[in-house]
Write a protein that holds these residues in place. Sequence first.
Motif, PDB file in Angstrom:
ATOM      1  N   ARG A 274      62.805  54.269  77.704  1.00 47.78           N
ATOM      2  CA  ARG A 274      61.492  53.685  77.415  1.00 47.78           C
ATOM      3  C   ARG A 274      61.023  54.092  76.017  1.00 47.78           C
ATOM      4  NH1 ARG A 274      58.244  52.558  82.113  1.00 47.78           N
ATOM      5  NH2 ARG A 274      56.401  52.769  80.772  1.00 47.78           N
ATOM      6  N   ILE A 275      61.169  55.363  75.689  1.00 50.08           N
ATOM      7  CA  ILE A 275      60.780  55.830  74.348  1.00 50.08           C
ATOM      8  C   ILE A 275      61.649  55.156  73.288  1.00 50.08           C
ATOM      9  CG2 ILE A 275      60.699  57.834  72.819  1.00 50.08           C
ATOM     10  CD1 ILE A 275      59.997  59.537  75.269  1.00 50.08           C
ATOM     11  N   ALA A 276      62.938  55.066  73.568  1.00 48.71           N
ATOM     12  CA  ALA A 276      63.869  54.454  72.615  1.00 48.71           C
ATOM     13  C   ALA A 276      63.526  52.999  72.352  1.00 48.71           C
ATOM     14  CB  ALA A 276      65.295  54.584  73.134  1.00 48.71           C
ATOM     15  N   GLN A 277      63.118  52.284  73.383  1.00 46.70           N
ATOM     16  CA  GLN A 277      62.747  50.878  73.212  1.00 46.70           C
ATOM     17  C   GLN A 277      61.474  50.745  72.387  1.00 46.70           C
ATOM     18  OE1 GLN A 277      62.567  49.766  77.353  1.00 46.70           O
ATOM     19  NE2 GLN A 277      64.713  49.111  77.404  1.00 46.70           N
ATOM     20  N   ASP A 278      60.533  51.657  72.588  1.00 40.08           N
ATOM     21  CA  ASP A 278      59.264  51.602  71.855  1.00 40.08           C
ATOM     22  C   ASP A 278      59.433  51.988  70.387  1.00 40.08           C
ATOM     23  OD1 ASP A 278      57.979  50.828  74.149  1.00 40.08           O
ATOM     24  OD2 ASP A 278      57.224  52.824  74.652  1.00 40.08           O
ATOM     25  N   ILE A 279      60.252  53.020  70.126  1.00 40.71           N
ATOM     26  CA  ILE A 279      60.360  53.589  68.778  1.00 40.71           C
ATOM     27  C   ILE A 279      61.595  53.063  68.045  1.00 40.71           C
ATOM     28  CG2 ILE A 279      60.247  55.758  67.467  1.00 40.71           C
ATOM     29  CD1 ILE A 279      57.888  55.344  69.284  1.00 40.71           C
ATOM     30  N   LYS A 280      62.418  52.285  68.709  1.00 45.09           N
ATOM     31  CA  LYS A 280      63.610  51.681  68.103  1.00 45.09           C
ATOM     32  C   LYS A 280      64.726  52.695  67.821  1.00 45.09           C
ATOM     33  CE  LYS A 280      61.369  47.803  68.095  1.00 45.09           C
ATOM     34  NZ  LYS A 280      61.582  46.855  69.212  1.00 45.09           N
ATOM     35  N   TYR A 281      65.086  53.485  68.829  1.00 44.33           N
ATOM     36  CA  TYR A 281      66.286  54.308  68.751  1.00 44.33           C
ATOM     37  C   TYR A 281      67.462  53.483  69.260  1.00 44.33           C
ATOM     38  CZ  TYR A 281      63.123  58.236  68.065  1.00 44.33           C
ATOM     39  OH  TYR A 281      62.161  59.079  67.568  1.00 44.33           O
ATOM     40  N   ASP A 282      68.643  53.754  68.709  1.00 42.30           N
ATOM     41  CA  ASP A 282      69.826  52.967  69.055  1.00 42.30           C
ATOM     42  C   ASP A 282      70.611  53.532  70.229  1.00 42.30           C
ATOM     43  OD1 ASP A 282      69.617  51.126  66.735  1.00 42.30           O
ATOM     44  OD2 ASP A 282      69.969  52.947  65.585  1.00 42.30           O
ATOM     45  N   CYS A 283      70.397  54.808  70.546  1.00 46.13           N
ATOM     46  CA  CYS A 283      71.178  55.430  71.618  1.00 46.13           C
ATOM     47  C   CYS A 283      70.467  56.681  72.105  1.00 46.13           C
ATOM     48  CB  CYS A 283      72.583  55.803  71.113  1.00 46.13           C
ATOM     49  SG  CYS A 283      72.559  57.037  69.792  1.00 46.13           S
ATOM     50  N   LEU A 284      70.877  57.141  73.283  1.00 42.18           N
ATOM     51  CA  LEU A 284      70.515  58.465  73.770  1.00 42.18           C
ATOM     52  C   LEU A 284      71.703  59.395  73.531  1.00 42.18           C
ATOM     53  CD1 LEU A 284      68.874  57.554  77.221  1.00 42.18           C
ATOM     54  CD2 LEU A 284      67.747  57.851  75.002  1.00 42.18           C
ATOM     55  N   ILE A 285      71.417  60.666  73.326  1.00 43.27           N
ATOM     56  CA  ILE A 285      72.456  61.665  73.091  1.00 43.27           C
ATOM     57  C   ILE A 285      72.230  62.818  74.056  1.00 43.27           C
ATOM     58  CG2 ILE A 285      73.497  63.246  71.416  1.00 43.27           C
ATOM     59  CD1 ILE A 285      72.192  61.421  69.225  1.00 43.27           C
ATOM     60  N   THR A 286      73.285  63.253  74.732  1.00 47.32           N
ATOM     61  CA  THR A 286      73.165  64.393  75.645  1.00 47.32           C
ATOM     62  C   THR A 286      74.247  65.434  75.337  1.00 47.32           C
ATOM     63  OG1 THR A 286      74.676  63.744  77.435  1.00 47.32           O
ATOM     64  CG2 THR A 286      72.492  62.708  77.410  1.00 47.32           C
ATOM     65  N   GLY A 287      74.032  66.630  75.836  1.00 41.25           N
ATOM     66  CA  GLY A 287      75.007  67.706  75.686  1.00 41.25           C
ATOM     67  C   GLY A 287      75.923  67.839  76.884  1.00 41.25           C
ATOM     68  N   GLU A 288      76.064  66.787  77.659  1.00 47.37           N
ATOM     69  CA  GLU A 288      76.880  66.841  78.871  1.00 47.37           C
ATOM     70  C   GLU A 288      78.339  67.164  78.552  1.00 47.37           C
ATOM     71  OE1 GLU A 288      74.962  63.684  81.940  1.00 47.37           O
ATOM     72  OE2 GLU A 288      75.344  62.942  79.914  1.00 47.37           O
ATOM     73  N   ASN A 289      78.922  67.947  79.430  1.00 43.56           N
ATOM     74  CA  ASN A 289      80.299  68.407  79.265  1.00 43.56           C
ATOM     75  C   ASN A 289      80.993  68.263  80.618  1.00 43.56           C
ATOM     76  OD1 ASN A 289      82.092  71.251  79.500  1.00 43.56           O
ATOM     77  ND2 ASN A 289      82.392  70.071  77.642  1.00 43.56           N
ATOM     78  N   LEU A 290      82.077  67.527  80.660  1.00 46.19           N
ATOM     79  CA  LEU A 290      82.681  67.138  81.935  1.00 46.19           C
ATOM     80  C   LEU A 290      83.021  68.344  82.800  1.00 46.19           C
ATOM     81  CD1 LEU A 290      83.628  64.705  83.581  1.00 46.19           C
ATOM     82  CD2 LEU A 290      85.880  64.981  82.537  1.00 46.19           C
ATOM     83  N   GLY A 291      82.484  68.356  84.025  1.00 44.57           N
ATOM     84  CA  GLY A 291      82.826  69.371  85.009  1.00 44.57           C
ATOM     85  C   GLY A 291      82.088  70.688  84.867  1.00 44.57           C
ATOM     86  N   GLN A 292      81.156  70.782  83.925  1.00 41.49           N
ATOM     87  CA  GLN A 292      80.509  72.068  83.674  1.00 41.49           C
ATOM     88  C   GLN A 292      79.525  72.431  84.781  1.00 41.49           C
ATOM     89  OE1 GLN A 292      79.259  74.039  79.618  1.00 41.49           O
ATOM     90  NE2 GLN A 292      77.725  72.523  80.147  1.00 41.49           N
ATOM     91  N   VAL A 293      78.720  71.454  85.218  1.00 44.63           N
ATOM     92  CA  VAL A 293      77.772  71.675  86.313  1.00 44.63           C
ATOM     93  C   VAL A 293      77.835  70.481  87.250  1.00 44.63           C
ATOM     94  CG1 VAL A 293      76.218  73.146  84.957  1.00 44.63           C
ATOM     95  CG2 VAL A 293      75.880  70.662  84.973  1.00 44.63           C
ATOM     96  N   ALA A 294      77.075  70.559  88.352  1.00 45.70           N
ATOM     97  CA  ALA A 294      77.160  69.537  89.398  1.00 45.70           C
ATOM     98  C   ALA A 294      76.828  68.138  88.885  1.00 45.70           C
ATOM     99  CB  ALA A 294      76.225  69.908  90.545  1.00 45.70           C
TER     100      ALA A 294
END
Length: 388
Positions: A274-294
């Motif tokens: 929702r914020i990205a659509q309002d402010i015109k961001y092209d993507c979300l970025i996360t620090g996810e790492n496969l298998g690190q947590v549930a």
Amino acid sequence: MDKVISISLGEIVLKGLNRKYFENKLIDNIKRALKGLGDYKIYKEQGKIYIEGLENAEQTAINRLTKIFGIIYVSPCIRTSTDLEDIKKASITLLNEKIKEEGIITFKVNTTRSDKRYPLISPEVSRIVGGAILDKIDNVKVDVISPKINLYIDIKENAYVYIDKFKSRGGLPIGTNGKGLLLLSGGIDSPVAGYMMAKRGVEIDCLHFHSYPFTSQRAEEKVLKLAEELSIYTGPLKVYSINLLNIQKAINENCPEDQMTILSRRFMMRIGERIAQDIKYDCLITGENLGQVASQTIESINVIEKAVNMTILRPLIGFDKTDIVKMAIDIETYETSILPFEDCCTVFLPKHPLTRPKLKEILKAEESLEIENLIDDALKNKIVRQIK
């Protein structure tokens, strides 16, 4: 002879017809980084960028320049004419300075000749300058295999003589690859993820979730400190702060306990979108790492990203945790990340979180939630901070 700072470009040199665009973005970022250091001039000459007029703030300028993406090396130089006698004088001056610092040294002269009209070829210049150094300076000798000092001579419209090459960050200039909204937690991973995407030219702002008063003000201050540390590389950025507590309470009251983490993450992605659509961001970025947590199994990631339609970038997805820690230490966010303040993910944490969720079951659970109203209420109370 004048003192200047030489900037060697990274991937920009491969950009062909688009190279000027990347160079201009880099120059904009350089000007931002050098703000407050006085008057100076930036100019380009045959593949490099040069800065003149910062003799009184040279080391401060170099420290800032080595944190700018798009640059691979920064070197303090002596700029002189292409007259061989002037090149000799500049070379002798630099070597004398090094002798005062380090005593007896071995050296090698390395010449590059961008201007092919120059009457001497590169090996001849190196030989003649090396001979002049041996004639004028005691306690030095030539070693072409493993010299202690490499003296570099670049012959262009002017000649540039230098010794030191300070390594910078490489990558692409900020702002050349769109805008991204980083989900910034108080952990080790997300600041590193933001750094990595900024290195690919993405302009970064941050989105942080908290559960005040269940989480403390100190936890919020920790995240703002991480944003400050990240801004050293990204430049000024915004931090959107969202209280997730009412959403977590609604999930806790209406949904199976083991789904709390997955459902909360889906709400985070929706709010980010929702914020990205309002402010015109092209993507979300996360620090996810496969298998690190549930919430970072393949099944969990698949279900979480189905909550939104926009691109989610996960630059750390395949990294070993020890490698992520090394990067956090390198960019100096690690010590802040390990401060013992809780984040919103610890609120209503299930004893046995779901690791292999089924989308059908998650959608069924969400039927009991007023999703849009919960998101609207959370966004009404968002706080936006500018980090410089």
